[in-house]
Design a protein around this motif. Sequence first.
Motif, short mmCIF file in Angstrom:
data_model
loop_
_atom_site.label_atom_id
_atom_site.label_comp_id
_atom_site.label_asym_id
_atom_site.label_seq_id
_atom_site.Cartn_x
_atom_site.Cartn_y
_atom_site.Cartn_z
N GLU A 55 0.90 -1.15 0.23
CA GLU A 55 0.00 0.15 0.14
C GLU A 55 0.78 1.21 -0.12
OE1 GLU A 55 -1.79 3.56 1.16
OE2 GLU A 55 -0.48 2.37 2.69
N SER A 56 1.77 1.32 1.04
CA SER A 56 2.47 2.68 0.98
C SER A 56 3.44 2.80 -0.33
CB SER A 56 3.42 2.69 2.32
OG SER A 56 4.30 1.48 2.58
N ALA A 75 1.23 3.98 -2.97
CA ALA A 75 1.00 5.46 -2.76
C ALA A 75 2.13 6.15 -3.16
CB ALA A 75 0.84 5.73 -1.41
N ARG A 76 3.26 5.86 -2.91
CA ARG A 76 4.46 6.73 -3.37
C ARG A 76 4.72 6.59 -4.77
NH1 ARG A 76 9.51 8.32 -0.76
NH2 ARG A 76 11.16 8.19 -2.35
N ARG A 111 2.32 6.22 -7.08
CA ARG A 111 1.18 7.17 -7.53
C ARG A 111 1.78 8.65 -7.66
NH1 ARG A 111 -2.47 3.86 -4.73
NH2 ARG A 111 -2.72 5.42 -2.95
N LEU A 162 4.22 16.05 -0.25
CA LEU A 162 4.91 14.55 -0.12
C LEU A 162 6.17 14.28 -0.48
CD1 LEU A 162 1.82 12.70 -1.43
CD2 LEU A 162 2.65 12.52 0.88
N THR A 181 -0.23 8.15 1.91
CA THR A 181 -0.38 6.77 2.44
C THR A 181 -1.64 6.79 3.51
OG1 THR A 181 1.05 7.10 4.25
CG2 THR A 181 1.99 6.28 2.26
N ASN A 182 -2.16 5.64 3.64
CA ASN A 182 -3.13 5.52 4.49
C ASN A 182 -2.73 5.95 6.02
OD1 ASN A 182 -4.76 4.07 2.70
ND2 ASN A 182 -4.01 2.02 3.36
N LEU A 183 -1.51 5.61 6.31
CA LEU A 183 -0.91 5.97 7.80
C LEU A 183 -0.91 7.60 7.58
CD1 LEU A 183 0.04 4.78 10.12
CD2 LEU A 183 2.42 4.87 9.30
N LYS A 184 -0.55 8.20 6.56
CA LYS A 184 -0.50 9.51 6.57
C LYS A 184 -1.88 10.30 6.71
CE LYS A 184 3.17 11.71 5.14
NZ LYS A 184 4.27 12.30 4.57
#
Lengths: 223, 393
Positions: free
Chosen positions: A76-77, A80-81, A83, A112, B302-305
């Motif tokens: 997931e992370s 996200a990065r 993307r 970000l 991110t989900n955490l962010k």
Amino acid sequence: MPVVDVQNVIKKYYRDSQEILVLNGIDFQVEEGDFVALIGPSGSGKTTLLNLIAGIDQPTAGSVRVAGTELARLNESQLARWRSENVGFIFQFYNLIPVLTALENVELPLLLTPLSRKERRERALTALNVVSLSDRASHYPRQLSGGQEQRVAIARAIVTDPPVLVADEPTGDLDAKSAEEILALIETLNQEFKKTIVMVTHDPRAAQRAKHRKHLDKGVLTA
Amino acid sequence: MKYLPYLLRHLRHNWVRTSSTVLGMAFCIFLFCTLSTLIAAVDWSLKSAKASILVTRHAVSLVFTLPIAYRERIAAVPGARAVSPSNWFGGVYKDMKNFFPSFAVDAETYLRMHPEFILKDPVKEAFLRETRGCVIGKDVADRFGWKTGDLFQMESFIPPYRKTNREPFEFMVCGVYDTDEIRYPGSFAGLMLFHFKYLYEGTSQRCGIATYHVEIEDPEKAGVVSKTIDDLFENSDTPTKTETESAFRAGFISLGGNLALLLWFISLAVIFSILLVTANTMIMAIRERKVEIGVLKTLGFTNLKVLSLVLAEAAFLGVLGGALGIFLSSGMIRALPKIPFLSDAVRGFPFLHLSWEGAGQGFGLAVLIGIAAGLVPALISFRARITALLRQV
């Protein structure tokens, strides 16, 4: 090597206990610098395919490789990065943050990055310049027309300079004149800034602006 | 820090909701800090009570007095070392707003029992010598600008402690006693001691003894000595009730354990209510911003962010509410001694101020409530899939 390489992708949804097959063995490639329009009736799976390419959804089976990265391998992370660095997303309803100004909306993806506040502001202003809206930098979304909001959204999509832009019905909520301006802008991004663009649209006139058109029906590419 | 403007914009955008939540939180922290300060003041007051001192009073109520003759009989009880009368005079200097605690005591015995009233020898000698003499704490001296040798008049609002000719008592300041917080925690610099004999003579020998302070040889035998004293007068017209000084104080100020518990219960109830209100506010705020959260995730947050942003927003509400609550509580605690009626109730608590520790606890609690309230919406945001969030359009 294609920038977007979708191979034998199947996507299923489950509503209650019912299985819904949205994409059924899709093979789809987009070369670098191409501008492809995905057309088809509602429910044909256009947006689902776009979401898979943008890395905001995962396929049930098959492979989605974009900008050299196999998306299924990312957690997931990491996704996200990925993307934030590789894809700019243009929504049908702009989806600007109402409490932020145009400049701050464009600056949002740069939060970000390790850029300083000054650098972020400079880049955001540059992006607004590209969409000819630097004079509206301090305006809030409610103070802008639909076309202007979409241009701000485009500036937000390109501010991190991603190689791929995905647009989901970018002219779907606009009048004819504004739609024309947005399409011209997207064309410019493709031709002058060499962005690879995948656009979902219902509008035949919009589709005509793309270099290639792919037709999707009942989860299958037909042309 | 770079996300702070983003958080502030959201809080400012819906300022009515933000304000009401912050006010609710502030009220909660105000109550917590104020009540905990009151409880701490009571605890402090009780802490200063000595284990070696018993207080004997009328078994029925403090309203009734004990005979003077009891002093010798109590002093003769095995284990009792010294006995001094101590009457709360209820003296008023000019006006009720000037009220401060004043006690009529047998000075020599009482001062020996209570070394927390630190007197220089010349002051003590002058006090013991002068019938009208009194010693005052620094707070009283500062409040009225009194110094050694000054004369002033006071009249009690308790009828038996008034002179028969209706004239007020005249006192002479023999000196100011010192306190030592380290050696004698809980010492109070805001009262006055004078001679019981002066009160007794001034009231034409009408007044009795409100309480006897009994110094005992062994604090561990407090129970035995208390029972012996009370047994002594059990069948008399004036039965007694003897208890330790701390038990007496707790009863006197009506803030024994049960009331403290009640105050804490009220605090907890308010805290829990505010937690629910704030949590509801946050859930509503986040539900309204589902698409926005979907957009943030699409952009690469991110989900955490996203979880951190939601929690930070909730915690920020706590910070604002906590700061405001502490400010209000501090103001209220300062104002209490100046508020009519309430001032009389709190004058017995010499250490009534919001400590840094108390304020810190209040602030921490506010932030904790904020975070706890934001936990559910933060987890919802954390777990939500982008496609589900964007489908809300």
